[in-house]
Design a protein around this motif. Structure first.
Motif, PDB file in Angstrom:
ATOM      1  N   VAL A   1       0.858  -1.184   0.000  1.00  0.00           N
ATOM      2  CA  VAL A   1       0.000   0.000   0.000  1.00  0.00           C
ATOM      3  C   VAL A   1       0.891   1.230   0.000  1.00  0.00           C
ATOM      4  CG1 VAL A   1      -1.738   1.325   1.252  1.00  0.00           C
ATOM      5  CG2 VAL A   1      -1.890  -1.173   1.181  1.00  0.00           C
ATOM      6  N   VAL A   2       0.672   2.084  -1.015  1.00  0.00           N
ATOM      7  CA  VAL A   2       1.468   3.301  -1.185  1.00  0.00           C
ATOM      8  C   VAL A   2       0.583   4.522  -0.950  1.00  0.00           C
ATOM      9  CG1 VAL A   2       2.747   4.702  -2.850  1.00  0.00           C
ATOM     10  CG2 VAL A   2       3.085   2.236  -2.785  1.00  0.00           C
ATOM     11  N   GLN A   3       1.084   5.478  -0.171  1.00  0.00           N
ATOM     12  CA  GLN A   3       0.347   6.710   0.139  1.00  0.00           C
ATOM     13  C   GLN A   3       0.986   7.887  -0.574  1.00  0.00           C
ATOM     14  OE1 GLN A   3      -1.010   7.699   4.329  1.00  0.00           O
ATOM     15  NE2 GLN A   3       0.645   9.188   4.142  1.00  0.00           N
ATOM     16  N   ASP A   4       0.162   8.626  -1.346  1.00  0.00           N
ATOM     17  CA  ASP A   4       0.643   9.871  -1.943  1.00  0.00           C
ATOM     18  C   ASP A   4      -0.112  11.048  -1.338  1.00  0.00           C
ATOM     19  OD1 ASP A   4      -1.821  10.147  -3.278  1.00  0.00           O
ATOM     20  OD2 ASP A   4      -1.077   9.289  -5.145  1.00  0.00           O
ATOM     21  N   VAL A   5       0.036  12.226  -1.903  1.00  0.00           N
ATOM     22  CA  VAL A   5      -0.550  13.427  -1.321  1.00  0.00           C
ATOM     23  C   VAL A   5      -2.076  13.387  -1.314  1.00  0.00           C
ATOM     24  CG1 VAL A   5      -0.618  14.727  -3.500  1.00  0.00           C
ATOM     25  CG2 VAL A   5      -0.386  15.956  -1.331  1.00  0.00           C
ATOM     26  N   SER A   6      -2.674  12.585  -2.190  1.00  0.00           N
ATOM     27  CA  SER A   6      -4.129  12.583  -2.328  1.00  0.00           C
ATOM     28  C   SER A   6      -4.818  11.471  -1.556  1.00  0.00           C
ATOM     29  CB  SER A   6      -4.514  12.472  -3.805  1.00  0.00           C
ATOM     30  OG  SER A   6      -4.145  11.202  -4.331  1.00  0.00           O
ATOM     31  N   SER A   7      -4.211  10.289  -1.527  1.00  0.00           N
ATOM     32  CA  SER A   7      -4.843   9.124  -0.889  1.00  0.00           C
ATOM     33  C   SER A   7      -3.823   7.984  -0.900  1.00  0.00           C
ATOM     34  CB  SER A   7      -6.121   8.739  -1.649  1.00  0.00           C
ATOM     35  OG  SER A   7      -6.793   7.675  -1.000  1.00  0.00           O
ATOM     36  N   ASN A   8      -4.325   6.755  -0.919  1.00  0.00           N
ATOM     37  CA  ASN A   8      -3.413   5.620  -1.050  1.00  0.00           C
ATOM     38  C   ASN A   8      -3.912   4.667  -2.134  1.00  0.00           C
ATOM     39  OD1 ASN A   8      -5.342   3.778   0.276  1.00  0.00           O
ATOM     40  ND2 ASN A   8      -4.798   4.906   2.117  1.00  0.00           N
ATOM     41  N   ILE A   9      -3.009   3.890  -2.668  1.00  0.00           N
ATOM     42  CA  ILE A   9      -3.330   2.929  -3.726  1.00  0.00           C
ATOM     43  C   ILE A   9      -2.576   1.630  -3.427  1.00  0.00           C
ATOM     44  CG2 ILE A   9      -1.470   3.716  -5.233  1.00  0.00           C
ATOM     45  CD1 ILE A   9      -4.927   2.646  -6.478  1.00  0.00           C
ATOM     46  N   GLN A  10      -3.193   0.508  -3.763  1.00  0.00           N
ATOM     47  CA  GLN A  10      -2.583  -0.791  -3.508  1.00  0.00           C
ATOM     48  C   GLN A  10      -1.834  -1.259  -4.755  1.00  0.00           C
ATOM     49  OE1 GLN A  10      -4.021  -4.289  -0.766  1.00  0.00           O
ATOM     50  NE2 GLN A  10      -5.178  -4.338  -2.665  1.00  0.00           N
ATOM     51  N   LEU A  11      -0.634  -1.778  -4.542  1.00  0.00           N
ATOM     52  CA  LEU A  11       0.159  -2.370  -5.616  1.00  0.00           C
ATOM     53  C   LEU A  11       0.162  -3.882  -5.460  1.00  0.00           C
ATOM     54  CD1 LEU A  11       3.348  -0.072  -5.499  1.00  0.00           C
ATOM     55  CD2 LEU A  11       1.120   0.421  -6.527  1.00  0.00           C
ATOM     56  N   TYR A  12       0.096  -4.584  -6.581  1.00  0.00           N
ATOM     57  CA  TYR A  12       0.160  -6.051  -6.553  1.00  0.00           C
ATOM     58  C   TYR A  12       1.412  -6.492  -7.282  1.00  0.00           C
ATOM     59  CZ  TYR A  12      -1.038 -10.964  -7.253  1.00  0.00           C
ATOM     60  OH  TYR A  12      -1.031 -12.352  -7.268  1.00  0.00           O
ATOM     61  N   ILE A  13       2.278  -7.205  -6.567  1.00  0.00           N
ATOM     62  CA  ILE A  13       3.545  -7.671  -7.127  1.00  0.00           C
ATOM     63  C   ILE A  13       3.372  -9.123  -7.566  1.00  0.00           C
ATOM     64  CG2 ILE A  13       6.015  -7.888  -6.755  1.00  0.00           C
ATOM     65  CD1 ILE A  13       4.899  -5.043  -6.346  1.00  0.00           C
ATOM     66  N   ASP A  14       3.325  -9.328  -8.865  1.00  0.00           N
ATOM     67  CA  ASP A  14       3.144 -10.670  -9.429  1.00  0.00           C
ATOM     68  C   ASP A  14       4.426 -11.066 -10.162  1.00  0.00           C
ATOM     69  OD1 ASP A  14       2.407 -12.997 -10.712  1.00  0.00           O
ATOM     70  OD2 ASP A  14       0.452 -12.243 -11.363  1.00  0.00           O
ATOM     71  N   LYS A  15       4.994 -12.215  -9.796  1.00  0.00           N
ATOM     72  CA  LYS A  15       6.247 -12.664 -10.407  1.00  0.00           C
ATOM     73  C   LYS A  15       6.127 -12.791 -11.923  1.00  0.00           C
ATOM     74  CE  LYS A  15       7.945 -15.301  -6.427  1.00  0.00           C
ATOM     75  NZ  LYS A  15       8.347 -16.654  -5.945  1.00  0.00           N
ATOM     76  N   LYS A  16       4.912 -12.995 -12.400  1.00  0.00           N
ATOM     77  CA  LYS A  16       4.704 -13.196 -13.832  1.00  0.00           C
ATOM     78  C   LYS A  16       4.854 -11.900 -14.629  1.00  0.00           C
ATOM     79  CE  LYS A  16       1.387 -16.939 -12.978  1.00  0.00           C
ATOM     80  NZ  LYS A  16      -0.017 -17.366 -13.168  1.00  0.00           N
ATOM     81  N   THR A  17       4.689 -10.753 -13.954  1.00  0.00           N
ATOM     82  CA  THR A  17       4.678  -9.475 -14.681  1.00  0.00           C
ATOM     83  C   THR A  17       5.921  -8.625 -14.439  1.00  0.00           C
ATOM     84  OG1 THR A  17       3.484  -8.384 -12.869  1.00  0.00           O
ATOM     85  CG2 THR A  17       2.158  -9.386 -14.631  1.00  0.00           C
TER      86      THR A  17
ATOM     87  N   LEU B   1      -2.857  -1.637  -8.634  1.00  0.00           N
ATOM     88  CA  LEU B   1      -1.969  -1.506  -9.778  1.00  0.00           C
ATOM     89  C   LEU B   1      -1.168  -2.795  -9.912  1.00  0.00           C
ATOM     90  CD1 LEU B   1      -0.983   0.768 -11.833  1.00  0.00           C
ATOM     91  CD2 LEU B   1       1.030   0.931 -10.370  1.00  0.00           C
ATOM     92  N   LEU B   2      -1.327  -3.472 -11.061  1.00  0.00           N
ATOM     93  CA  LEU B   2      -0.541  -4.674 -11.338  1.00  0.00           C
ATOM     94  C   LEU B   2       0.831  -4.221 -11.839  1.00  0.00           C
ATOM     95  CD1 LEU B   2      -0.356  -7.767 -11.580  1.00  0.00           C
ATOM     96  CD2 LEU B   2      -1.286  -7.538 -13.909  1.00  0.00           C
ATOM     97  N   VAL B   3       1.840  -4.367 -10.999  1.00  0.00           N
ATOM     98  CA  VAL B   3       3.143  -3.741 -11.227  1.00  0.00           C
ATOM     99  C   VAL B   3       3.930  -4.449 -12.321  1.00  0.00           C
ATOM    100  CG1 VAL B   3       5.344  -3.143 -10.156  1.00  0.00           C
ATOM    101  CG2 VAL B   3       3.225  -2.881  -8.867  1.00  0.00           C
ATOM    102  N   LYS B   4       4.476  -3.622 -13.231  1.00  0.00           N
ATOM    103  CA  LYS B   4       5.385  -4.122 -14.272  1.00  0.00           C
ATOM    104  C   LYS B   4       6.824  -3.703 -13.982  1.00  0.00           C
ATOM    105  CE  LYS B   4       1.959  -3.966 -18.023  1.00  0.00           C
ATOM    106  NZ  LYS B   4       1.616  -3.333 -19.334  1.00  0.00           N
ATOM    107  N   LYS B   5       6.974  -2.473 -13.510  1.00  0.00           N
ATOM    108  CA  LYS B   5       8.285  -1.968 -13.129  1.00  0.00           C
ATOM    109  C   LYS B   5       8.151  -1.220 -11.800  1.00  0.00           C
ATOM    110  CE  LYS B   5      10.045  -1.308 -17.844  1.00  0.00           C
ATOM    111  NZ  LYS B   5      10.599  -0.323 -18.808  1.00  0.00           N
ATOM    112  N   ALA B   6       9.196  -1.246 -10.999  1.00  0.00           N
ATOM    113  CA  ALA B   6       9.164  -0.547  -9.709  1.00  0.00           C
ATOM    114  C   ALA B   6      10.560  -0.060  -9.357  1.00  0.00           C
ATOM    115  CB  ALA B   6       8.624  -1.459  -8.617  1.00  0.00           C
ATOM    116  N   TYR B   7      10.607   1.073  -8.672  1.00  0.00           N
ATOM    117  CA  TYR B   7      11.878   1.704  -8.335  1.00  0.00           C
ATOM    118  C   TYR B   7      11.819   2.208  -6.893  1.00  0.00           C
ATOM    119  CZ  TYR B   7      11.831   2.089 -13.455  1.00  0.00           C
ATOM    120  OH  TYR B   7      11.734   1.830 -14.792  1.00  0.00           O
ATOM    121  N   ILE B   8      12.900   2.038  -6.166  1.00  0.00           N
ATOM    122  CA  ILE B   8      12.995   2.702  -4.866  1.00  0.00           C
ATOM    123  C   ILE B   8      13.611   4.078  -5.109  1.00  0.00           C
ATOM    124  CG2 ILE B   8      15.228   1.613  -4.331  1.00  0.00           C
ATOM    125  CD1 ILE B   8      14.247   1.708  -1.340  1.00  0.00           C
ATOM    126  N   LEU B   9      12.922   5.097  -4.646  1.00  0.00           N
ATOM    127  CA  LEU B   9      13.347   6.476  -4.897  1.00  0.00           C
ATOM    128  C   LEU B   9      14.078   7.078  -3.704  1.00  0.00           C
ATOM    129  CD1 LEU B   9      10.040   7.710  -6.594  1.00  0.00           C
ATOM    130  CD2 LEU B   9      12.019   6.579  -7.647  1.00  0.00           C
TER     131      LEU B   9
END
Length: 496
Positions: free
Chosen positions: A77-93, A127-135
């Motif tokens: 679960v990621v929180q931005d300035v507006s709200s939060n959104i859930q990310l799904y990490i699938d090994k297939k993607t 969000l079905l994650v395809k790419k992700a980065y630690i910032l």
């Protein structure tokens, strides 16, 4: 550096690994080239009602970014300035390398992710994650999401942490911003000019208060932080700006309480060819307008159960009438206000120490503060203030001891103070001299000769008002302490 907290040490080790990997690739561990294309709130608004099949057919790929607030298996679960959104990490993607990196991510880290919008079987958008980065790697652990931050001093002292963890706190300060924007909008629509006046004054003025002192070495002079912009704004009225306002920071070197902070925000406005009665009318409209703009309603709460509708007409009482109405416990009647001797007798009757109140007006005002103020919950204008506590206000033609002044009270506290301005330079000079001779205000009084000089050129009949923005925010957000509506309230220094 000795790391006492093993949790911090573990995160530092992760940062070192991240830095080595990034350096080999010619990059920084604090990646700054990721670009977000969507906010969580807009995604929920635009796609929250669509079903899974519609989202699959739509195939929306987007980029989100924010702080990790929860990790649970393949879900983040990621929180931005507006709200939060859930990310799904699938090994297939995603690649094995990204999947491995994600395992070392911690709650509090700031990340970016690119993927497709989808919906779970129970109807939750993710969000079905395809790419992700630690910032940005977070070295310190966030407080428990379940327990939150209960220590008020930690909340005030480390406001950034309070904002991360507390949705209601973020909401309060967003409302504060809307309140200030609404005030500007209100006065712009009435053709008021917004002005900026000095914060550094060669002498304090515009209010009776102890100033903060500083020093300018270039000019070799003592200076004072502004306690009020009043005298400068009235100079502008003399100069021909007939409707002028300023949203300003003031500083008073006095007590700190739930309703007082040494640094505070005020609205002051001045209106030529108007009287204090015009101000009372415009103030009602202003409060309603701001409430509607900031909250979407004129119905507010004071405490947990008391509801006030700001659309209803505000009450109005003279200071004497308010003392009679709310002083029934002390059997106060009109004869108690005949002279100073009567007031002294009344003060002893209610157990008020009066050693510092050596004139009629100051003592009457003190009795009002003690007996009445806290009882004025519903919006109430209190009028007819004595001249001794109103050095810049015009006296009534029918009674020179009473001024054309009001204060607005809501929730038991003063919100606004306004009056018909004293534009008689002779009378104003006499008032300044009287303040200087008065032992009660001696240390807090100054004679501003340049202001008198400005009045000598002629100031039109004018009415002026000050509104405590911090207190207005407290009322509209139902907060008990001014520290809850100041992002960074003044606190006692403390070693980390």
């Amino acid at each position: 550096m000795i790391i006492k907290n093993y949790l911090i040490k573990d995160r530092l080790n992760k940062l070192q690994v991240l830095s080595k990997t990034a350096n080999k690739a010619g990059k920084s561990a604090f990646y700054n080239k990721f670009r977000r294309t969507s906010l969580a709130k807009s995604l929920k608004k635009n796609f929250g009602e669509k079903n899974k099949k519609q989202l699959v057919n739509f195939k929306l790929t987007t980029a989100v970014a924010g702080r990790i607030m929860r990790k649970r298996g393949p879900f983040i679960v990621v929180q931005d300035v507006s709200s939060n959104i859930q990310l799904y990490i699938d090994k297939k993607t995603i690649s094995n390398e990204i999947h491995k990196d994600i395992k070392d991510w911690d709650i509090g880290d700031i990340i970016g992710a690119i993927g497709d919008i989808d919906k779970s079987k129970i109807g939750e958008l993710y969000l079905l994650v395809k790419k992700a980065y630690i910032l940005t790697k977070s070295i310190r652990h966030l407080p428990s999401k379940f327990h939150g931050i209960k220590d008020q001093e930690i909340r005030y002292r480390h406001r950034y942490l309070d904002l991360i963890m507390n949705k209601e706190v973020r909401k309060t300060f967003k409302i504060r911003t809307r309140i200030i924007s609404a005030l500007r909008k209100f006065f712009y629509e009435l053709y008021f000019l917004e002005a900026e006046t000095p914060i550094l004054h060669s002498m304090p003025g515009g209010a009776i208060a102890k100033p903060f002192e500083t020093y300018n070495y270039s000019l070799n002079i003592k200076l004072y932080l502004r306690i009020a912009p009043e005298l400068y704004l009235k100079r502008l009225v003399v100069g021909g700006f007939e409707r002028v306002f300023e949203i300003n920071k003031n500083f008073r070197n006095e007590g700190i309480s739930t309703w007082h902070n040494p640094e505070f925000t005020m609205l002051e406005f001045y209106w030529a060819f108007a009287t204090y009665k015009d101000l009372m009318e415009i103030t009602e409209h202003m409060i309603r307008f701001v409430a509607n703009e900031a909250l979407g309603t004129t119905s507010i709460y004071i405490g947990k159960i008391l509801n006030i509708d700001l659309s209803e007409p505000f009450d109005c009482l003279s200071m004497r009438d308010s003392l009679i109405k709310y002083g029934k416990t002390f059997s106060i009647n009109n004869s108690d206000f005949y002279d100073l001797e009567n007031l002294l007798f009344l003060s002893k009757r209610i157990g008020l120490t009066v050693a510092n109140y050596n004139n009629y007006g100051n003592l009457l005002n003190k009795l009002f503060e003690v007996i009445v103020e806290r009882k004025l919950i519903k919006p109430t204008f209190v009028t007819d203030y004595p001249v001794e506590v109103s050095p810049l206000a015009r006296s009534k033609d029918s009674n020179l001891n009473i001024t054309e002044r009001f204060e607005l009270f809501i929730g038991g506290r003063e919100i606004a103070n306004g009056f018909s301005e004293l534009n008689d330079y002779i009378e104003q000079s006499n008032r300044f001299y009287l303040q200087l001779r008065n032992k009660y205000t001696y240390d807090l009084s100054y004679f501003d000769m340049d202001y008198i000089r400005a009045l000598e050129y002629g100031m039109p009949p004018t009415a002026g008002e000050g509104v405590g923005i911090d207190r207005l925010v407290m009322i509209l957000t139902n907060k008990d302490s001014i520290r809850d509506v100041l992002l960074f309230p003044l606190l006692r220094s403390r070693k980390f």
